[in-house]
Design a protein around this motif. Structure first.
Motif, PDB file in Angstrom:
ATOM      1  N   LEU A   1       0.817  -1.211   0.000  1.00  8.26           N
ATOM      2  CA  LEU A   1       0.000   0.000   0.000  1.00  8.26           C
ATOM      3  C   LEU A   1       0.854   1.266   0.000  1.00  8.26           C
ATOM      4  CD1 LEU A   1      -2.812   1.345   0.289  1.00  8.26           C
ATOM      5  CD2 LEU A   1      -2.508   1.179   2.755  1.00  8.26           C
ATOM      6  N   TYR A   2       1.923   1.271   0.788  1.00  8.26           N
ATOM      7  CA  TYR A   2       2.710   2.484   0.959  1.00  8.26           C
ATOM      8  C   TYR A   2       3.855   2.558  -0.043  1.00  8.26           C
ATOM      9  CZ  TYR A   2       0.055   2.798   5.233  1.00  8.26           C
ATOM     10  OH  TYR A   2      -0.970   2.862   6.127  1.00  8.26           O
ATOM     11  N   LYS A   3       4.121   3.760  -0.517  1.00 12.05           N
ATOM     12  CA  LYS A   3       5.231   3.991  -1.437  1.00 12.05           C
ATOM     13  C   LYS A   3       6.530   3.925  -0.640  1.00 12.05           C
ATOM     14  CE  LYS A   3       6.668   4.922  -5.515  1.00 12.05           C
ATOM     15  NZ  LYS A   3       6.560   3.869  -6.502  1.00 12.05           N
ATOM     16  N   VAL A   4       7.462   3.111  -1.123  1.00 10.70           N
ATOM     17  CA  VAL A   4       8.732   2.903  -0.432  1.00 10.70           C
ATOM     18  C   VAL A   4       9.846   3.553  -1.252  1.00 10.70           C
ATOM     19  CG1 VAL A   4      10.388   1.176   0.394  1.00 10.70           C
ATOM     20  CG2 VAL A   4       7.932   0.749   0.589  1.00 10.70           C
ATOM     21  N   TYR A   5      10.733   4.228  -0.549  1.00 12.30           N
ATOM     22  CA  TYR A   5      11.874   4.882  -1.183  1.00 12.30           C
ATOM     23  C   TYR A   5      13.157   4.268  -0.648  1.00 12.30           C
ATOM     24  CZ  TYR A   5       8.420   8.304  -2.555  1.00 12.30           C
ATOM     25  OH  TYR A   5       7.311   8.901  -3.101  1.00 12.30           O
TER      26      TYR A   5
ATOM     27  N   GLN B   1      -3.562   1.523  14.944  1.00 13.64           N
ATOM     28  CA  GLN B   1      -2.885   0.325  14.461  1.00 13.64           C
ATOM     29  C   GLN B   1      -3.058   0.226  12.959  1.00 13.64           C
ATOM     30  OE1 GLN B   1      -3.965  -3.206  16.690  1.00 13.64           O
ATOM     31  NE2 GLN B   1      -1.963  -2.977  17.622  1.00 13.64           N
ATOM     32  N   ASP B   2      -2.001  -0.249  12.302  1.00 13.84           N
ATOM     33  CA  ASP B   2      -2.005  -0.289  10.847  1.00 13.84           C
ATOM     34  C   ASP B   2      -1.291  -1.561  10.396  1.00 13.84           C
ATOM     35  OD1 ASP B   2      -1.678   0.105   8.119  1.00 13.84           O
ATOM     36  OD2 ASP B   2      -1.015   2.182   8.325  1.00 13.84           O
ATOM     37  N   SER B   3      -2.043  -2.544   9.950  1.00 17.94           N
ATOM     38  CA  SER B   3      -1.452  -3.821   9.527  1.00 17.94           C
ATOM     39  C   SER B   3      -0.609  -3.675   8.268  1.00 17.94           C
ATOM     40  CB  SER B   3      -2.549  -4.862   9.305  1.00 17.94           C
ATOM     41  OG  SER B   3      -3.429  -4.435   8.283  1.00 17.94           O
ATOM     42  N   GLU B   4      -0.792  -2.602   7.533  1.00 17.63           N
ATOM     43  CA  GLU B   4      -0.006  -2.385   6.308  1.00 17.63           C
ATOM     44  C   GLU B   4       1.461  -2.091   6.610  1.00 17.63           C
ATOM     45  OE1 GLU B   4      -0.783  -2.823   3.094  1.00 17.63           O
ATOM     46  OE2 GLU B   4      -2.765  -3.510   3.701  1.00 17.63           O
ATOM     47  N   ILE B   5       1.761  -1.655   7.816  1.00 17.24           N
ATOM     48  CA  ILE B   5       3.160  -1.383   8.182  1.00 17.24           C
ATOM     49  C   ILE B   5       3.957  -2.679   8.146  1.00 17.24           C
ATOM     50  CG2 ILE B   5       4.703  -0.616  10.033  1.00 17.24           C
ATOM     51  CD1 ILE B   5       2.409   1.331  10.857  1.00 17.24           C
ATOM     52  N   ALA B   6       3.442  -3.728   8.770  1.00 12.38           N
ATOM     53  CA  ALA B   6       4.142  -5.019   8.786  1.00 12.38           C
ATOM     54  C   ALA B   6       4.286  -5.575   7.375  1.00 12.38           C
ATOM     55  CB  ALA B   6       3.401  -6.017   9.671  1.00 12.38           C
ATOM     56  N   LEU B   7       3.251  -5.439   6.559  1.00 13.16           N
ATOM     57  CA  LEU B   7       3.327  -5.927   5.177  1.00 13.16           C
ATOM     58  C   LEU B   7       4.362  -5.146   4.372  1.00 13.16           C
ATOM     59  CD1 LEU B   7      -0.476  -6.418   4.482  1.00 13.16           C
ATOM     60  CD2 LEU B   7       1.235  -8.207   4.819  1.00 13.16           C
TER      61      LEU B   7
ATOM     62  N   VAL C   1       7.072  -3.612   5.607  1.00  9.76           N
ATOM     63  CA  VAL C   1       8.400  -4.044   6.074  1.00  9.76           C
ATOM     64  C   VAL C   1       8.737  -5.409   5.490  1.00  9.76           C
ATOM     65  CG1 VAL C   1       9.769  -4.687   8.109  1.00  9.76           C
ATOM     66  CG2 VAL C   1       8.337  -2.626   8.159  1.00  9.76           C
ATOM     67  N   ASP C   2       7.775  -6.309   5.407  1.00 11.26           N
ATOM     68  CA  ASP C   2       7.993  -7.625   4.813  1.00 11.26           C
ATOM     69  C   ASP C   2       8.460  -7.495   3.358  1.00 11.26           C
ATOM     70  OD1 ASP C   2       7.882 -10.537   4.800  1.00 11.26           O
ATOM     71  OD2 ASP C   2       6.075 -10.316   3.578  1.00 11.26           O
ATOM     72  N   HIS C   3       7.835  -6.619   2.595  1.00 12.46           N
ATOM     73  CA  HIS C   3       8.234  -6.418   1.198  1.00 12.46           C
ATOM     74  C   HIS C   3       9.621  -5.769   1.098  1.00 12.46           C
ATOM     75  CE1 HIS C   3       4.642  -7.877  -0.743  1.00 12.46           C
ATOM     76  NE2 HIS C   3       3.890  -7.148   0.078  1.00 12.46           N
ATOM     77  N   ILE C   4       9.946  -4.910   2.044  1.00 10.17           N
ATOM     78  CA  ILE C   4      11.275  -4.305   2.067  1.00 10.17           C
ATOM     79  C   ILE C   4      12.335  -5.381   2.314  1.00 10.17           C
ATOM     80  CG2 ILE C   4      12.794  -2.788   3.403  1.00 10.17           C
ATOM     81  CD1 ILE C   4      10.319  -0.912   3.741  1.00 10.17           C
ATOM     82  N   VAL C   5      12.074  -6.275   3.276  1.00 14.09           N
ATOM     83  CA  VAL C   5      13.011  -7.370   3.560  1.00 14.09           C
ATOM     84  C   VAL C   5      13.185  -8.249   2.317  1.00 14.09           C
ATOM     85  CG1 VAL C   5      13.371  -9.465   4.933  1.00 14.09           C
ATOM     86  CG2 VAL C   5      12.618  -7.354   6.047  1.00 14.09           C
ATOM     87  N   ASP C   6      12.093  -8.590   1.656  1.00  8.82           N
ATOM     88  CA  ASP C   6      12.171  -9.367   0.414  1.00  8.82           C
ATOM     89  C   ASP C   6      13.022  -8.651  -0.632  1.00  8.82           C
ATOM     90  OD1 ASP C   6      10.637 -11.470   1.349  1.00  8.82           O
ATOM     91  OD2 ASP C   6       8.795 -10.801   0.355  1.00  8.82           O
ATOM     92  N   HIS C   7      12.829  -7.352  -0.776  1.00 10.57           N
ATOM     93  CA  HIS C   7      13.581  -6.576  -1.770  1.00 10.57           C
ATOM     94  C   HIS C   7      15.071  -6.591  -1.449  1.00 10.57           C
ATOM     95  CE1 HIS C   7      15.289  -2.937  -3.640  1.00 10.57           C
ATOM     96  NE2 HIS C   7      14.495  -3.296  -4.664  1.00 10.57           N
ATOM     97  N   PHE C   8      15.402  -6.422  -0.173  1.00 10.30           N
ATOM     98  CA  PHE C   8      16.813  -6.371   0.220  1.00 10.30           C
ATOM     99  C   PHE C   8      17.534  -7.676  -0.073  1.00 10.30           C
ATOM    100  CE2 PHE C   8      20.285  -6.959   3.250  1.00 10.30           C
ATOM    101  CZ  PHE C   8      21.023  -5.799   3.032  1.00 10.30           C
ATOM    102  N   PHE C   9      16.871  -8.788   0.241  1.00 10.78           N
ATOM    103  CA  PHE C   9      17.511 -10.085   0.047  1.00 10.78           C
ATOM    104  C   PHE C   9      17.224 -10.642  -1.333  1.00 10.78           C
ATOM    105  CE2 PHE C   9      17.429  -9.847   4.704  1.00 10.78           C
ATOM    106  CZ  PHE C   9      18.769 -10.073   4.938  1.00 10.78           C
TER     107      PHE C   9
END
Length: 84
Positions: free
Chosen positions: A10-14, A68-74, A76-84
């Protein structure tokens, strides 16, 4: 330099290449920064010494509305996937 990523969340990541961090802001106004740090020394003298070991830090840099915002965890999960 910040580079906008096209992650499926959902959130734009930079990606901030100057700070080697990922950043995003929530719809509630909170802002987060995610860092990866190599931590090979944690397992010095063990069987996995020399393996690529990383620690991950998720820092809230600006408080938001406090909901509370469940999209934060999702995100971060996509960021971890991108990094590795």
């Amino acid at each position: 330099m910040k580079e906008a990523l096209s992650l499926p969340c959902l959130y734009k990541v930079y990606l901030d290449t100057s700070k080697h961090s990922y950043q995003f802001a929530t719809k509630g106004g909170a802002q987060y920064e995610v860092f990866f740090q190599q931590a090979n020394d944690l397992f010095s003298g063990t069987d996995i010494e020399g393996a690529d070991i990383f620690s991950v830090s998720v820092n809230k840099t600006v408080s938001g509305d406090g909901k509370q915002d469940s999209e934060i965890a999702l995100t971060v999960d996509h960021i971890v996937d991108h990094f590795f």
